[in-house]
Design a protein around this motif. Structure first.
Motif, PDB file in Angstrom:
ATOM      1  N   ASN A 111      72.470  50.474  51.721  1.00 39.75           N
ATOM      2  CA  ASN A 111      71.302  49.073  51.530  1.00 39.75           C
ATOM      3  C   ASN A 111      70.398  49.377  52.117  1.00 39.75           C
ATOM      4  N   ASN A 112      69.008  48.807  51.757  1.00 36.77           N
ATOM      5  CA  ASN A 112      67.629  49.461  51.533  1.00 36.77           C
ATOM      6  C   ASN A 112      66.906  47.854  51.840  1.00 36.77           C
ATOM      7  N   LEU A 113      65.378  48.007  52.211  1.00 35.09           N
ATOM      8  CA  LEU A 113      64.974  47.057  53.217  1.00 35.09           C
ATOM      9  C   LEU A 113      63.984  47.372  51.267  1.00 35.09           C
ATOM     10  N   PRO A 114      63.238  45.969  51.215  1.00 34.67           N
ATOM     11  CA  PRO A 114      61.910  45.908  49.595  1.00 34.67           C
ATOM     12  C   PRO A 114      60.862  46.697  49.972  1.00 34.67           C
ATOM     13  N   SER A 115      61.064  47.736  48.960  1.00 32.00           N
ATOM     14  CA  SER A 115      59.787  49.479  48.878  1.00 32.00           C
ATOM     15  C   SER A 115      58.607  48.830  49.925  1.00 32.00           C
ATOM     16  N   ARG A 124      61.852  52.591  48.265  1.00 31.12           N
ATOM     17  CA  ARG A 124      61.969  53.681  47.096  1.00 31.12           C
ATOM     18  C   ARG A 124      61.676  55.564  47.644  1.00 31.12           C
ATOM     19  N   THR A 125      60.904  55.704  49.023  1.00 28.41           N
ATOM     20  CA  THR A 125      60.269  56.338  49.280  1.00 28.41           C
ATOM     21  C   THR A 125      60.715  57.364  50.401  1.00 28.41           C
ATOM     22  N   GLU A 140      70.252  48.873  45.315  1.00 23.60           N
ATOM     23  CA  GLU A 140      70.187  48.910  45.902  1.00 23.60           C
ATOM     24  C   GLU A 140      70.025  47.097  45.955  1.00 23.60           C
ATOM     25  N   SER A 141      70.375  47.457  47.461  1.00 30.49           N
ATOM     26  CA  SER A 141      70.325  45.871  47.492  1.00 30.49           C
ATOM     27  C   SER A 141      68.839  45.154  47.942  1.00 30.49           C
ATOM     28  N   ALA A 142      68.542  45.370  48.346  1.00 27.68           N
ATOM     29  CA  ALA A 142      66.639  44.592  48.531  1.00 27.68           C
ATOM     30  C   ALA A 142      66.924  44.353  46.532  1.00 27.68           C
ATOM     31  N   PRO A 151      81.867  41.702  49.274  1.00 26.10           N
ATOM     32  CA  PRO A 151      82.775  42.850  47.475  1.00 26.10           C
ATOM     33  C   PRO A 151      81.951  43.124  46.539  1.00 26.10           C
ATOM     34  N   ARG A 152      81.336  41.814  45.999  1.00 29.22           N
ATOM     35  CA  ARG A 152      80.475  42.129  44.812  1.00 29.22           C
ATOM     36  C   ARG A 152      79.989  43.359  44.395  1.00 29.22           C
ATOM     37  N   ILE A 153      79.404  44.373  45.472  1.00 28.47           N
ATOM     38  CA  ILE A 153      78.747  44.918  45.075  1.00 28.47           C
ATOM     39  C   ILE A 153      79.148  46.764  44.697  1.00 28.47           C
TER      40      ILE A 153
END
Length: 210
Positions: A111-115, A124-125, A140-142, A151-153
């Motif tokens: 689970n990450n944030l928009p780059s 990505r950094t 990557e969630s974002a 569950p789909r991920i």
């Protein structure tokens, strides 16, 4: 028979942002765990969830997080939380990943944030190229608009790796994200610290990882 080991990134291969949250709260005299409680409240549809699915921009996240935290006792601006997310790589976990890679398929669900999140060390950094190259597949969630614990991920990962979930190990530092993996039949490891996680991973895989 283990076929694959699937990893979370932040709080597993890096130190937990929870430590930075606690320092921030103490320094500013905020209620203990206000940031974590804001993240956990309505965790599927709150500001954090929407941001990790790239449904809102930084400005909207900043305002929504302030409203949500204020409702729980103290206003915290979302923009102030973002710089707290960047953890340090745990070398011993990276070494374990390298040894796993030599024997099994590897995946990363993060689970990450928009780059382009302003002021954020996520995106990505955060992903050191050497570490990310050790994974056969990264979700990557974002980038896909889905986040754990949907569950789909997890299904996307096992389908891409072409493995049976019953033959997978999944590591995460959040219990809520381990539950769907466990329900699919994966062996799950809740990462509290590196020595504990590596010990459990050695037991699950039969490998020496340190």
């Amino acid at each position: 028979m283990i076929e694959a080991v699937i990893w979370d990134f932040g709080g597993v291969l890096t130190t937990s942002p929870f430590e930075a949250f606690a320092r921030y709260e103490t320094e500013r005299g905020l209620p203990i765990d206000i940031i974590r409680r804001t993240n956990a409240a309505n965790h599927l549809e709150n500001a954090w969830a929407k941001f990790e699915r790239a449904e809102i921009d930084v400005e909207t996240f900043d305002k929504l997080f302030a409203v949500e935290s204020k409702a729980l006792g103290a206003e915290v601006r979302g923009r102030d939380v973002l710089p707290l997310l960047s953890g340090d790589l745990r070398p011993e976990m990276v070494e374990a990943l390298k040894r796993i890679k030599a024997k099994f398929k590897t995946g990363c669900i993060t689970n990450n944030l928009p780059s382009n999140a302003i002021g954020s060390h996520s995106g990505r950094t955060l992903y050191v190229a050497e570490v990310m190259a050790l994974f056969d597949h990264v979700i990557e969630s974002a980038k896909i608009g889905l986040r754990k614990p949907d569950p789909r991920i997890y299904r996307m990962m096992v389908e891409t790796l072409q493995v049976n979930p019953k033959n997978c190990v999944y590591l995460d530092d959040l219990g809520v994200n381990l539950k769907p993996a466990r329900e699919m039949g994966m062996t799950t490891i809740k990462v509290v610290n590196a020595p504990q996680a590596i010990g459990e991973l050695e037991a699950a895989t039969g490998l020496t990882l340190r």
